[in-house]
Design an enzyme around this catalytic site. Sequence first.
Site, PDB file in Angstrom:
ATOM      1  N   HIS A   1       0.883  -1.106   0.125  1.00  0.00           N
ATOM      2  CA  HIS A   1       0.041  -0.040  -0.060  1.00  0.00           C
ATOM      3  C   HIS A   1       0.770   1.353   0.059  1.00  0.00           C
ATOM      4  O   HIS A   1       2.003   1.226   0.648  1.00  0.00           O
ATOM      5  CB  HIS A   1      -0.862   0.048   1.192  1.00  0.00           C
ATOM      6  CG  HIS A   1      -1.986   1.125   1.149  1.00  0.00           C
ATOM      7  ND1 HIS A   1      -1.726   2.448   1.664  1.00  0.00           N
ATOM      8  CD2 HIS A   1      -3.256   0.829   0.913  1.00  0.00           C
ATOM      9  CE1 HIS A   1      -2.931   2.834   1.213  1.00  0.00           C
ATOM     10  NE2 HIS A   1      -4.028   2.112   0.965  1.00  0.00           N
TER      11      HIS A   1
ATOM     12  N   ASP B   1      -8.246  -3.822  -0.059  1.00  0.00           N
ATOM     13  CA  ASP B   1      -8.687  -4.003  -1.423  1.00  0.00           C
ATOM     14  C   ASP B   1      -8.631  -5.426  -1.499  1.00  0.00           C
ATOM     15  O   ASP B   1      -9.869  -6.217  -2.236  1.00  0.00           O
ATOM     16  CB  ASP B   1      -7.894  -3.337  -2.556  1.00  0.00           C
ATOM     17  CG  ASP B   1      -7.775  -2.005  -2.403  1.00  0.00           C
ATOM     18  OD1 ASP B   1      -8.845  -1.365  -2.061  1.00  0.00           O
ATOM     19  OD2 ASP B   1      -6.956  -1.401  -2.372  1.00  0.00           O
TER      20      ASP B   1
END
Lengths: 374, 374
Positions: free
Chosen positions: A263, A314
């Site tokens: 991320h 996600d």
Amino acid sequence: MAEKKATGKGLAGVIALDTAICDIDGQKGILTYAGYDIADLASNCTFEEVTFLLWNGRLPEKNELGDLSLRLTSERTLPPMVIEMLRLMPEDANPMAALRTGISVFSLYDGEADDMTPEANMRKAIRLTARIPVLIAAIDRIRKGLDLVAPLDHGSTAFNFLYMLSGDRPGEAAEKTFDTCLVLHAEHGLNASTFAGRVIGATLSDMYSAITGAVGALKGPLHGGANIRVMEMLTDIDRSGADPVQYIDALLGRKERVMGFGHRVYKTVDPRATILRGMIDTLSTERGTRKWYEMSIEIMEVMKERKGLYANVDFFSASVYATLQISTDLFTPIFAMARITGWTAHLLEQWKENSLIRPRAAYKGPRGLKTDRS
Amino acid sequence: MAEKKATGKGLAGVIALDTAICDIDGQKGILTYAGYDIADLASNCTFEEVTFLLWNGRLPEKNELGDLSLRLTSERTLPPMVIEMLRLMPEDANPMAALRTGISVFSLYDGEADDMTPEANMRKAIRLTARIPVLIAAIDRIRKGLDLVAPLDHGSTAFNFLYMLSGDRPGEAAEKTFDTCLVLHAEHGLNASTFAGRVIGATLSDMYSAITGAVGALKGPLHGGANIRVMEMLTDIDRSGADPVQYIDALLGRKERVMGFGHRVYKTVDPRATILRGMIDTLSTERGTRKWYEMSIEIMEVMKERKGLYANVDFFSASVYATLQISTDLFTPIFAMARITGWTAHLLEQWKENSLIRPRAAYKGPRGLKTDRS
């Protein structure tokens, strides 16, 4: 005026404004909303409680929560023009474009659209939070040729959305897991869509204009579309019948990117991923399909082993939505139905002490040209 | 990542990106598009030529200009859904909200909406530039209960817009003056709407999303609405029958702001005002009404004398549009129909070398809170 050149591209690292809504410590993997750790909120609060928190900077009293739930229930209606528009729209229209358009239409039927008092803006925030799930469900059912399912006169945002989408009342694990997904996606600091919304709002334009712009930004593949690409990978593995570990090893061997890992902000664990991972097991049992859950765990483990990378939010939200049999191209609209609370919280904050947001550009083009026509 | 706190509010003075589209020297009162002085362009080029310049960084050859004009002509149509929506819309809908919605609907009927190749994006820029004037004219005529006027199969953007709006072919001075207004409003650096558009576009979202957001930002009173407030003042003077000089003196005596004077960027003369001022005299003669022109000159002179302040572009564009009998609440949509060229030029530039635009926020809220429910 002294010019300060941002050294990073795209204003990276530049502090644009102060906020009391959200804090992110990417190094330590900590996310807090108004001072509360996201893990505490996800375990102990509903999406409606978190919505109140983001808007008001404190958790609601029992009667305040009851009041908000009632108001959300009473606002779960769409202007008839929106439904008409959805019926006329090409079936293959991008659902984010449909969502953006529907929200823009909302304003035409809201007599308070241009009322910029804090009270009217709070009412519009409630209206948007109530209506966006109804709009998304309508987009999906109309394009599939299905009748619309009216929301119930009670129940949570999560429950009503899953009910309007499928026509079936969701089970306990489905409601709880989806509610948690909404909590986890409600807010994440000054990301591109929130920033776009604040730039628009800072001109003292109305909430619908700002949210229309924020939805437009979230639509971008560099922003809201990450779990769609995770799902495309999972679907590809499923369809091809490949072994997940071999599939990932092949991707890594070709030096291709495995979606849903690492991320930009979180350098260690994405705290939201840990929370979701713990819930998918129960959800999968309730739904009677462990396919996506098991595939995800296998991929997570091989990525940890091979690359030392952690799954992000996600990655697991894709598995949750797939287990709930939600169409892949609704993942970003669902992101918007959660983030509407953070977006509107940021607008309410922006308007408390507003100033125009307007950086400068450095001119690097030609100079002193003449048309030679005078 | 090192954090750089912007000292000014709202990123004032921070350079966010490089551009080759527009340069503004506020101290000297100079505005250039791609190296050409605005006065040179306003005297010697049409809006279509300037549009080509903004998109391509150079003026068109004769055949290129002919090709662009043809393509604009062929794209001056609205999806039927847009007209249906306008017919159903409340009569008193904000025309900027209607414009924003119409543009969002455009994307649903554009098969290239999500095609991010430079060629498709250029075609969409042409389509938007062609259709926005048609949309604005339709918004105005439908709300007034008038039949739509179809555009001609030839003629400039300025000519066709005035024709579609009124049903009458505009005179030479009307077309020329309005064309110049479009040139003067086509571009102005990284203002709030252009910046909002670039923030949205930088997520690699589509052009319609970015323009929908830009229109939303332009709608804000701190951005696009300045000439509306000038017009409200002029209308107030006209209705009350007051002497303009006495009216202004009374405003100044009450220390109230006189709209249309001074500019955040231009510290001396707004070069665009000088150009417009010179054209309104001829326009007023052609239109047979010198009322707004004479009132504006009187106000301009008294403000120069009393306060040493210069009129800006908003001041004179209000008089031009009033002389053309355009409804006051269309002034900001008209701003958008000119600025669409600058917005799309900035998007084409953004996508040539894209990076996400995402500053940070400094967290100033509570820390370490617990829900006490675990």
